[in-house]
Design an enzyme around this catalytic site. Structure first.
Site, PDB file in Angstrom:
ATOM      1  N   GLU A  49      26.636 -44.863  28.473  1.00  0.00           N
ATOM      2  CA  GLU A  49      28.049 -45.370  28.652  1.00  0.00           C
ATOM      3  C   GLU A  49      29.066 -44.737  29.268  1.00  0.00           C
ATOM      4  O   GLU A  49      30.001 -45.063  29.574  1.00  0.00           O
ATOM      5  CB  GLU A  49      28.477 -46.177  27.177  1.00  0.00           C
ATOM      6  CG  GLU A  49      27.665 -47.154  26.631  1.00  0.00           C
ATOM      7  CD  GLU A  49      26.396 -46.927  25.940  1.00  0.00           C
ATOM      8  OE1 GLU A  49      25.809 -45.571  26.180  1.00  0.00           O
ATOM      9  OE2 GLU A  49      25.819 -47.895  25.178  1.00  0.00           O
ATOM     10  N   PHE A 111      25.876 -50.826   9.249  1.00  0.00           N
ATOM     11  CA  PHE A 111      25.021 -50.014  10.142  1.00  0.00           C
ATOM     12  C   PHE A 111      25.835 -50.191  11.212  1.00  0.00           C
ATOM     13  O   PHE A 111      26.528 -51.052  12.020  1.00  0.00           O
ATOM     14  CB  PHE A 111      24.003 -50.823  10.086  1.00  0.00           C
ATOM     15  CG  PHE A 111      23.024 -50.203  11.561  1.00  0.00           C
ATOM     16  CD1 PHE A 111      22.478 -49.087  11.301  1.00  0.00           C
ATOM     17  CD2 PHE A 111      22.495 -51.125  12.605  1.00  0.00           C
ATOM     18  CE1 PHE A 111      21.364 -48.462  12.401  1.00  0.00           C
ATOM     19  CE2 PHE A 111      21.860 -50.498  13.734  1.00  0.00           C
ATOM     20  CZ  PHE A 111      20.834 -49.485  13.573  1.00  0.00           C
ATOM     21  N   GLN A 112      25.955 -48.812  12.088  1.00  0.00           N
ATOM     22  CA  GLN A 112      26.719 -48.452  13.124  1.00  0.00           C
ATOM     23  C   GLN A 112      28.264 -48.859  13.227  1.00  0.00           C
ATOM     24  O   GLN A 112      28.821 -49.011  14.412  1.00  0.00           O
ATOM     25  CB  GLN A 112      26.087 -49.184  14.443  1.00  0.00           C
ATOM     26  CG  GLN A 112      24.645 -48.928  14.894  1.00  0.00           C
ATOM     27  CD  GLN A 112      23.930 -49.541  16.001  1.00  0.00           C
ATOM     28  OE1 GLN A 112      24.454 -50.505  16.245  1.00  0.00           O
ATOM     29  NE2 GLN A 112      23.353 -48.845  16.669  1.00  0.00           N
ATOM     30  N   VAL A 384      33.244 -31.068  38.585  1.00  0.00           N
ATOM     31  CA  VAL A 384      34.110 -30.062  38.047  1.00  0.00           C
ATOM     32  C   VAL A 384      33.285 -28.776  38.354  1.00  0.00           C
ATOM     33  O   VAL A 384      32.220 -28.642  37.973  1.00  0.00           O
ATOM     34  CB  VAL A 384      34.455 -30.195  36.836  1.00  0.00           C
ATOM     35  CG1 VAL A 384      35.265 -29.097  36.209  1.00  0.00           C
ATOM     36  CG2 VAL A 384      35.584 -31.409  36.679  1.00  0.00           C
ATOM     37  N   PHE A 469      30.839 -21.797  37.776  1.00  0.00           N
ATOM     38  CA  PHE A 469      32.462 -21.646  37.373  1.00  0.00           C
ATOM     39  C   PHE A 469      32.424 -21.081  36.054  1.00  0.00           C
ATOM     40  O   PHE A 469      33.479 -20.117  35.728  1.00  0.00           O
ATOM     41  CB  PHE A 469      33.156 -23.095  37.752  1.00  0.00           C
ATOM     42  CG  PHE A 469      34.518 -22.840  38.001  1.00  0.00           C
ATOM     43  CD1 PHE A 469      34.887 -22.411  39.109  1.00  0.00           C
ATOM     44  CD2 PHE A 469      35.511 -22.794  36.893  1.00  0.00           C
ATOM     45  CE1 PHE A 469      36.212 -21.961  39.457  1.00  0.00           C
ATOM     46  CE2 PHE A 469      36.782 -22.764  37.380  1.00  0.00           C
ATOM     47  CZ  PHE A 469      37.206 -22.411  38.799  1.00  0.00           C
TER      48      PHE A 469
END
Length: 580
Positions: A49, A111-112, A384, A469
């Site tokens: 996600e 739940f969740q 990045v 970096f």
């Protein structure tokens, strides 16, 4: 009868949305089924996600339209948060639809269970819960309007049963399109700005992403004021091209010439930038700052005259009030800045060459070769870390090419998910991701997303076997590198096993052929380039603390028995520059 999910999809479609990014889940069943039944809105199935939010941010940044990502309840939508922070800080319009547990169970430790409206409050301009199907359409409209007008993230939290709830047959889709306004300072304030600029002897312009759409007026302004133009990273694609007054970047990723042009100015004119590094602002100069968001003015340095407005709307009103500068101090300032930039550019270009057999390959050479071979309207996404340094210094723009990155939020692993969003939005356009090996492997699953959705993005991996970096930051702090090495498999072989066209490049002489093959391939492709680990990318002005840090790093490295690493660093960088 239609469901609330049907209304969501109809409203998104009416507002210019063509796709949603996400992963399915039972709390999203009503929404995913509504997408299945609609022929005009696509579901872009990602593998994480976070990538859905980053992809939506890239699409919104490129198109200016609303990007949409989706997460199922609890852990599903929680994964969106890093990508939503990136979208919010990049100021692009993104709608996040966060499914929730059943409304009757909220507050029971179900739940969740999480509280998305609270979790996302810091990275959004609007976050609200649809408590009933009757309230849903209004909340959806307010969220979409907030995202579009405030150019940020709006979150709509929907308990799963509300997606399936029936709505009135005559409920019209919500249509939300960006409004058009003219925003500039009033005449009195513009006259005050013109008075300061006309009296100045050495003006330097610092322009950022807010200069989008104002290129020609910006060049005319520089000509009138005889002012060198320094660009911030996010302003590069809008400012640098066809601009004889551009003298490069400043900041941690910039050039010495950009730093010097600002340091020697008696007046700094900031246009559409919230450039964050305070140590790169001038001491003792007058500062005029123009920004669309007045709350940003003065956050980084003192400001003598604040101006609220867009660059595009303000410059046409300001230009007629300015006197063309002909006096020698102004011309000398410009000429010296341009001469310094020419020397700096020559020096940087000299580092972007590579003997055909010398290994490991210099990353500057890789970036310059990508720039030369890429399409005239290519979209570049950059990770990045060191890839963004080489992109900032060696990619060139022309008003058609675009640059997408996590330039404000600074998250790792953004380039590949950004490429997913860019390619989904523009399926026929060349999208090139400049990925670090650390960034790519963090969200490696999105290579499967390219395959599954048949997205022909081209991934170029700068493989130096390290978090490069981070190593540089350690050196600057006087710390011996530790826990930064990456034990990678052959990433080209991994990509080939997934089903991508893939090549591994170990010799400079093979790079061009590999890139041409990838760019010509009709599907997704990956080129893994083995690049030098000890290539330094120092800022244009090295502080005393940084110099002391590098000295401490050298001493500690020798004392820890790792003198070979130091010798490699010196051979790769210092000796190379002396020989040139």
């Amino acid at each position: 009868m239609p469901t609330f999910a049907d209304h969501v999809i109809a409203s998104l479609k009416a507002s210019g949305v063509h796709r949603l990014y996400g992963l399915p889940g039972d709390s999203l069943n009503g929404l995913t089924d509504a997408i299945r039944r609609d022929d005009d809105v696509d579901w872009v199935h990602v593998r994480h996600e976070e990538s859905a939010a980053l992809a939506a941010a890239a699409e919104a940044g490129l198109t200016g339209e609303l990007g949409v990502c989706v997460g199922s309840c609890g852990p599903g939508n929680l994964h969106l948060i890093n990508g939503l922070f990136d979208a919010q800080r990049s100021r692009v319009p993104v709608l996040a639809i966060a499914a929730q547990i059943p409304g009757s169970e909220i507050g029971s430790g179900y739940f969740q269970e999480t509280r998305p409206q609270e979790l996302f409050a810091e990275c959004s301009v609007y976050a609200e819960v649809v408590t009933s199907p009757e309230s849903g359409p209004r909340i959806l409209e307010m969220a979409m309007r907030a995202a579009v007008e405030r150019r940020g993230v709006a979150v709509v939290v929907v308990p799963g049963e509300n997606f399936l709830a029936k709505t009135a047959r005559n409920l019209a889709p919500t249509v939300v399109r960006p409004t058009r306004t003219v925003v500039r300072p009033d005449d009195e304030t513009l006259a005050e700005a013109a008075e300061l600029l006309n009296a100045a002897q050495r003006v330097t312009i610092l322009a950022g992403a807010g200069a989008a759409g104002a290129h020609d007026d910006l060049v005319r302004l520089a000509e009138t004021l005889k002012a060198p133009v320094v660009h911030a990273l996010r302003g590069k694609e809008y400012v640098e091209y066809d601009n004889p007054y551009d003298v490069g970047m400043t900041g941690l990723l910039g050039f010495a010439s950009g730093y010097k042009a600002i340091e020697e100015a008696d007046t700094l004119l900031m246009l559409g930038t919230d450039f964050p590094y305070r140590q790169f602002y001038p001491q003792g100069a007058k500062v005029i700052q123009l920004d669309l968001r007045g709350e940003q003015i003065g956050r980084r340095t003192h400001v003598d005259l604040p101006l609220v407005g867009s660059v595009r709307d303000t410059l046409p009103a300001l230009l007629p009030l300015l006197s063309v500068k002909t006096a020698r101090p102004a011309r000398d300032h410009l000429d010296q800045a341009r001469a310094h930039y020419a020397r700096t550019r020559t020096s940087l270009d000299a580092l972007a060459v590579n003997d055909r057999e010398r290994t490991p390959i210099h990353p500057q050479f890789v970036a310059r070769t990508i720039d030369r071979l890429a399409a005239e309207d290519a979209v570049f996404t950059v990770d990045v870390g060191s890839p963004v340094v080489w992109a900032a210094r060696y990619l060139t723009f022309n008003g058609r090419r675009r640059l997408i990155g996590s330039f404000n939020h600074g998250t790792m692993a953004n380039a590949l998910p950004h490429a997913v969003g860019a390619q989904a939005a523009y399926p026929g356009r060349q999208v090139v991701s400049l990925s670090g090996d650390g960034g790519l492997t963090m969200l490696l699953g999105e290579l499967f997303t390219l395959r599954q959705n048949r997205l022909p993005a081209k991934i170029v991996v700068f493989n130096n076997g390290s978090l490069n970096f981070v190593e540089l930051e350690m050196k600057a702090a006087g710390i011996v590198n530790y826990a930064t090495e990456l034990d990678n498999p052959q990433l080209a072989e991994v990509a080939a096993a997934i089903g991508l066209w893939a090549r591994r490049v170990e010799r400079p002489g093979d790079l061009e052929e590999a890139l041409k093959g990838a760019f010509a391939h009709e599907g997704p492709a990956l080129v893994e380039v083995m690049t030098a680990r000890q290539e330094l990318s120092v800022p244009p002005a090295v502080s005393v603390e940084q110099a002391r840090g590098f000295t401490l790093y050298a001493i500690r490295t020798i004392l820890s028995g790792r003198g070979e690493e130091l010798l490699d660093l010196v051979t790769t960088n210092v000796a190379r520059r002396i020989l040139r």
